[in-house]
Design an enzyme around this catalytic site. Structure first.
Site, PDB file in Angstrom:
ATOM      1  N   ASP A  42      31.845  34.895  44.547  1.00 28.45           N
ATOM      2  CA  ASP A  42      31.861  35.561  45.842  1.00 28.45           C
ATOM      3  C   ASP A  42      31.176  36.926  45.747  1.00 28.45           C
ATOM      4  OD1 ASP A  42      33.001  35.649  48.619  1.00 28.45           O
ATOM      5  OD2 ASP A  42      34.037  37.393  47.804  1.00 28.45           O
TER       6      ASP A  42
ATOM      7  N   GLU B 235      29.947  28.630  25.735  1.00 26.55           N
ATOM      8  CA  GLU B 235      30.889  28.350  24.657  1.00 26.55           C
ATOM      9  C   GLU B 235      31.606  27.017  24.872  1.00 26.55           C
ATOM     10  OE1 GLU B 235      33.618  31.573  24.713  1.00 26.55           O
ATOM     11  OE2 GLU B 235      32.117  33.112  24.229  1.00 26.55           O
TER      12      GLU B 235
END
Length: 562
Positions: free
Chosen positions: A223, A274
């Site tokens: 956002d 990751e």
């Protein structure tokens, strides 16, 4: 549940360099409070989403983006977050969330969650600690507290205006009862902005990312992705009078699109890397043009950025061609897909917006006294044609819940029902976004049109919602729902998301005509019918009349033996 179709889709979307699922995905935005209410309290919830996953699988979408469901006082419908790592009881529990993710993944549907990093709720423990701690404290350094101007600090630190109307600064009362510092809030006063120059803020959001990634989410829609970093010194700025509320039209705005924000997303990119599979960061970034937007999706930053210049384009063939060309050029130059969108929870639904008869800046909304109200039948025709254009374009696309039903903006909401902070902060001068957030209809004859078994609905649903209900449309081959299902099926079968656009000449200036692979798309945006070339009609947004393509109508034709 896993069907043969699901297994095939999961395999098609498996991770391989250059073919990551998000490059071509059709992603369906769920506004949870308005999607489906399982508890009967009039507010949609996560179990309601889970209950309708088969409907979304039937529609043919690849992923779901859920607007905020985290703990919140709900001053701005969840975009005021008090706890980033929990589910608000209004929407269910973390166990409900985990069940939804598992059920979606079992159907080959991925889950993207909304993340709100620009600001928190004023009920967040950090902000409450900042109020108690006083000026100069480490607690206040997490937000943008400043001394006021004037002899007694009675004036705000600068002239910035809130997106929702009124000043972007609020003065607090200190613990001793004296008038104190001011804090910045680009949105409502209940949404204080974080100071992203503070490493403690950055580390906290790294933890938030990992919390949801560990629960199996496939990515984040970010956002106000263009708003985290503010210009040094917080200089005064007066936007143009007709500027859109979230920016996107001007250069060098001191609180939008500052260069330092890119360091944040490079950091987040490394965190997502990751985790196994292809996780995605999607930017809500209202910027002046495609070239500026493309900076958000360079290879080491975010993966998608909503194409707001495309969303804001008027119904004009020449203008659309320019925006499409600019988008494909700019995004491909940085190795990213174009990410197309026509509607969301912040804009007038495109089944109404494309038929407005007067200017309507983004964020103003439409209400009973608005000038230039839309023409409903024109709006629906154009919305279907616009969707046919969008879903044939290379790249990814976002759909907003209810657009597959042809829902228009809910215009005639009573004043006392409105809940958007824009309505209150502008003293009723802007209707805001409630009209695109009305709960969607599932069943024409059920209470609340199937949204809630009790008939409760947090915003009132228009009487005409019955005619848009899913159960009315699902078996009608000419319905908007059937049209969307057909487009999504062909899009996947012909791999249009991975395709290449080739413009076709000879149809005149008011026609959009292009080929993507072995699918030809022709859309008539003019004022008179055009002769349609021979071809196998795969899908059409409206009836073809005596071999002519009517005004505001689009068709997909199969070519090369497809």
């Amino acid at each position: 549940m896993t069907s043969p179709e699901t297994a095939e889709r999961t395999d098609v979307l498996s991770s391989r360099p250059g073919a990551e699922w998000w490059r071509t995905a059709v992603i369906y935005q769920i506004y949870p409070r308005s999607f489906a209410d399982s508890s009967g309290d009039g507010v949609g919830d996560l179990p309601g989403v889970t209950a309708h996953l088969d409907d979304l699988l039937d529609l043919g979408v690849d992923a779901l983006w859920l607007s905020p469901f985290q703990r919140s006082p709900q001053k701005d419908a969840g975009y005021d977050v008090a706890d980033y790592c929990d589910v608000d009881p209004l929407f269910g529990t973390l166990a409900d969330f985990d069940e939804m993710v598992a059920e979606a993944h079992g159907r080959g549907i991925r889950i993207i969650v909304d993340l709100v990093p620009n600001h928190s709720s004023d009920q967040h423990e950090w902000f409450q600690s900042a109020l108690a701690a006083g000026p100069g404290s480490v607690e206040r350094a997490r937000y943008l507290f400043r001394e006021g101007k004037g002899e007694h600090g009675e004036l705000p630190p600068n002239n910035w205006e809130s997106v929702f109307g009124g000043p972007a600064w609020t003065r607090i009362i200190e613990a001793d009862g004296s008038l104190g510092q001011w804090y910045l809030h680009l949105f409502d006063s209940s949404q204080p902005d974080f100071d992203w120059s503070n490493e403690e803020v950055r580390e906290a959001f790294r933890d938030v990312l990992r919390f949801w990634l560990d629960r199996g989410v496939d990515g984040f829609r970010v956002d106000v992705a263009h708003g985290l970093i503010k210009a040094e010194g917080l200089p005064d700025y007066t936007p143009p009078e007709d500027a859109a509320s979230m920016g996107g039209e001007e250069e060098d705005v001191p609180y939008w699109g500052q260069a330092g924000v890119h360091d944040v997303y490079r950091d987040w990119h490394r965190i997502l890397a990751e985790y196994p599979g292809d996780r995605v960061l999607a930017a809500e970034a209202w910027l002046p043009d495609a070239d500026k937007t493309a900076l958000w999706v360079r290879p080491d930053e975010m993966h998608q950025a909503f194409n707001f210049p495309y969303l804001q384009t008027e119904w004009d063939a020449a203008t659309l061609r320019v925006v499409i060309d600019d988008s494909l050029r700019a995004f491909s130059a940085v190795g990213a897909p174009s990410t197309w969108v026509l509607s969301n929870h912040d804009v007038v639904r495109h089944a109404s917006r494309l038929a407005l008869t007067a200017e309507n800046p983004q964020g103003y909304g439409i209400g009973p006294d608005s000038i230039g109200r839309p023409i409903p039948d024109v709006g629906l025709r154009r919305a279907r044609a616009a969707t046919a254009i969008m879903l044939a374009l290379p790249g990814s696309a976002y759909l907003y819940q209810g657009e597959e039903l042809g829902l228009p903006e809910a215009i005639d909401l009573p004043d006392d029902a409105r809940q958007d902070p824009t309505w209150f902060r502008s003293n009723g001068e802007r209707y805001g976004r409630d009209g695109c957030r009305v709960p969607i209809p599932w069943s024409a004859s059920a209470p609340a049109y199937g949204f809630s078994a009790t008939g409760a609905s947090w915003l009132p649903q228009p009487a005409e919602w019955a005619s848009f209900a899913r159960d009315v449309q699902v078996s009608d081959p000419d319905s908007t729902l059937s049209f969307y299902r057909a487009l999504l099926r062909v899009r996947r079968t012909h791999e249009l998301g991975f395709g290449t656009l080739e413009w076709l000449d000879g149809f005149g200036p008011d026609v959009i005509a292009f080929r993507n692979g072995n699918v030809t798309v022709i859309a008539n945006l003019g004022s008179t019918p055009i002769v349609l070339p021979h071809g196998n009609v795969i899908a059409t947004s409206g009836p073809i009349v005596d071999g002519d393509l009517p005004v505001d109508t689009a068709v997909w034709l199969a070519t090369d033996g497809a």
